[in-house]
Design a protein around this motif. Structure first.
Motif, PDB file in Angstrom:
ATOM      1  N   LEU A   1      44.928  55.377  50.187  1.00  0.00           N
ATOM      2  CA  LEU A   1      44.584  56.778  49.973  1.00  0.00           C
ATOM      3  C   LEU A   1      45.284  57.388  48.761  1.00  0.00           C
ATOM      4  O   LEU A   1      44.915  58.482  48.330  1.00  0.00           O
ATOM      5  N   LYS A   2      46.270  56.694  48.218  1.00  0.00           N
ATOM      6  CA  LYS A   2      46.939  57.200  47.013  1.00  0.00           C
ATOM      7  C   LYS A   2      46.174  56.845  45.744  1.00  0.00           C
ATOM      8  O   LYS A   2      46.462  57.367  44.668  1.00  0.00           O
TER       9      LYS A   2
ATOM     10  N   GLN B   1      39.704  54.902  45.839  1.00  0.00           N
ATOM     11  CA  GLN B   1      39.661  54.515  47.244  1.00  0.00           C
ATOM     12  C   GLN B   1      39.722  55.752  48.151  1.00  0.00           C
ATOM     13  O   GLN B   1      39.100  55.761  49.222  1.00  0.00           O
ATOM     14  N   ARG B   2      40.439  56.765  47.706  1.00  0.00           N
ATOM     15  CA  ARG B   2      40.467  58.009  48.486  1.00  0.00           C
ATOM     16  C   ARG B   2      39.074  58.645  48.525  1.00  0.00           C
ATOM     17  O   ARG B   2      38.655  59.187  49.547  1.00  0.00           O
ATOM     18  N   LYS B   3      38.333  58.551  47.400  1.00  0.00           N
ATOM     19  CA  LYS B   3      36.964  59.095  47.372  1.00  0.00           C
ATOM     20  C   LYS B   3      36.088  58.364  48.397  1.00  0.00           C
ATOM     21  O   LYS B   3      35.270  58.984  49.088  1.00  0.00           O
TER      22      LYS B   3
ATOM     23  N   LEU C   1      46.916  64.783  49.683  1.00  0.00           N
ATOM     24  CA  LEU C   1      45.821  63.834  49.524  1.00  0.00           C
ATOM     25  C   LEU C   1      44.445  64.515  49.554  1.00  0.00           C
ATOM     26  O   LEU C   1      43.418  63.845  49.420  1.00  0.00           O
TER      27      LEU C   1
ATOM     28  N   LEU D   1      43.189  65.977  52.162  1.00  0.00           N
ATOM     29  CA  LEU D   1      42.618  65.633  53.452  1.00  0.00           C
ATOM     30  C   LEU D   1      42.926  66.673  54.527  1.00  0.00           C
ATOM     31  O   LEU D   1      42.727  66.420  55.709  1.00  0.00           O
TER      32      LEU D   1
ATOM     33  N   ALA E   1      37.121  57.026  51.142  1.00  0.00           N
ATOM     34  CA  ALA E   1      37.531  57.524  52.461  1.00  0.00           C
ATOM     35  C   ALA E   1      36.880  58.874  52.751  1.00  0.00           C
ATOM     36  O   ALA E   1      36.385  59.120  53.863  1.00  0.00           O
TER      37      ALA E   1
END
Length: 378
Positions: free
Chosen positions: A71-72, A76-78, A102, A104, A80
């Motif tokens: 997630l950092k 990859q966070r996108k 983040l 979130l 998620a």
């Protein structure tokens, strides 16, 4: 087809509290996608074949698909976030500060997916001065009064030897999510659901232990008298341990007669209309003294005949051999795709029309990343 078939849950949680709650929803039929990193603490510790496939992981991650995302990392966070956009429920126990950093936190996620049930579990209420404090089961047992209960009952400020705070909070997450899903179904609206561990366990403990302090001013002490009694424990039979709990005078008289102690059945304390709480400890000592007269099996027969509450003490090492456990499929031996033969804890609830089921065992870390991301791209 479980009752939650068609519901998608994103499990963005670690350790036990969140993952166990998400597993319960998975058992009920939900499509649970676990977003995890290699640092997930449930995956640290003893394993047999594959690193990360620990006993705890195997016990809280079945009926899930595992997607490994850092997630950092922005890309990859996108991914998620895109997964969360497809979900009905998000479960997380990340600290509020980390969620905000983040992108979130609830406000950000609700703007993208307004129908989402966002279940956030943490140690303390978000509007308290302890909101950002780390919380572990032991600290929650202390801050909820459970250690005080143990200290008063046992004379030692011990922690209960099970992660009660985590697991009670897991159950609270599960029923809270189900209630919010019902609202979502009726209105199309999502909402933020906060589950603070300490508040949950305080409410749990005070059901009976608030006792005389229910009244204002107080009419007696806190603490449920029966539970706090020094004699409130299992007893040794001729060949083992058992819980034997005579509850009324006739129960006591029948118990003493079966133990070959008819003189005790004449005791005035067991010949009134009810048992006086003041006599509880003395009578418990008499039960303990008489219990070795018979074997556990013999006591089971006597108690069943006279409707005396009784249960043999289940030894965890022999749980798989216990008739009740075996017949209820509460601990079955199954074949895990990577770990071989393992024991799987059963589902304790039965539905007549929409049975819960174990459809898949705990996945390897990131096992379903490619599969889930392909679905996302469709």
């Amino acid at each position: 087809m479980g009752p939650l078939t068609g519901t998608r849950v994103i499990d963005l949680s670690t350790v036990v509290m969140g993952p166990y709650a998400a597993q319960i929803l998975g058992d009920l039929g939900a499509d649970v996608i676990k977003i995890e990193s290699p640092a997930d603490t449930v995956r640290v510790g003893q394993y047999r074949t594959t690193p990360g496939m620990t006993p705890l992981n195997l016990n809280v991650n079945r009926n899930k698909r595992s997607v490994a995302l850092d997630l950092k990392d922005a890309d990859q966070r996108k991914k998620a976030l895109d997964l969360i956009d497809t979900a009905d429920v998000l479960i997380t126990n990340m600290r509020p500060g980390a969620l905000t950093r983040l992108g979130l936190d609830y406000d950000e996620i609700a703007a993208r997916n307004p129908k989402l049930v966002y279940a956030h579990a943490q140690g303390f209420r978000s509007d308290s001065d302890q909101a950002g404090n780390a919380a572990y089961d032991e600290t929650v047992q202390a801050s909820s009064g459970l250690v005080d209960i143990a200290n008063r009952a046992l004379g030692e400020p011990v922690y209960l030897p099970t992660i009660l705070g985590d697991k009670v909070s897991s159950l609270t997450i599960a029923y809270s999510v189900l209630a919010a899903l019902l609202h979502q179904q009726k209105t199309g609206e999502g909402q933020y659901v906060e589950i603070p561990m300490t508040d949950t366990l305080i409410a749990f403990n005070l059901v009976e232990h608030l006792s005389g302090h229910v009244f204002e001013p107080a009419q007696g002490e806190t603490g449920f008298p029966l539970s706090m009694s020094k004699g409130h424990r299992a007893v040794r039979t001729k060949d083992g341990l058992a819980c034997v709990i005579p509850y009324n005078p006739q129960n006591f008289r029948d118990f003493f007669a079966a133990a070959g102690r008819p003189e005790l059945a004449e005791d005035p304390r067991v010949n009134g209309d009810a048992i006086d709480n003041a006599d509880t400890e003395a009578l418990a000592a008499m039960i303990e003294d008489c219990a070795p007269a018979l074997t556990t099996a013999e006591w089971a027969e006597v108690c069943a005949k006279h409707s005396i509450p009784m249960a043999p003490v289940l030894e965890l090492d022999r749980a798989a051999e216990d008739d009740y456990v075996r017949e209820g499929h509460l601990l079955d031996t199954v074949e895990h795709p990577s770990e071989g033969k393992i024991r799987s804890v059963g589902i304790p609830v039965r539905f007549s029309a929409t049975p819960a089921s174990i459809r898949s065992l705990a996945p390897l870390p990131g096992q379903h990343t490619a599969e889930v991301l392909r679905e996302l791209a469709k």
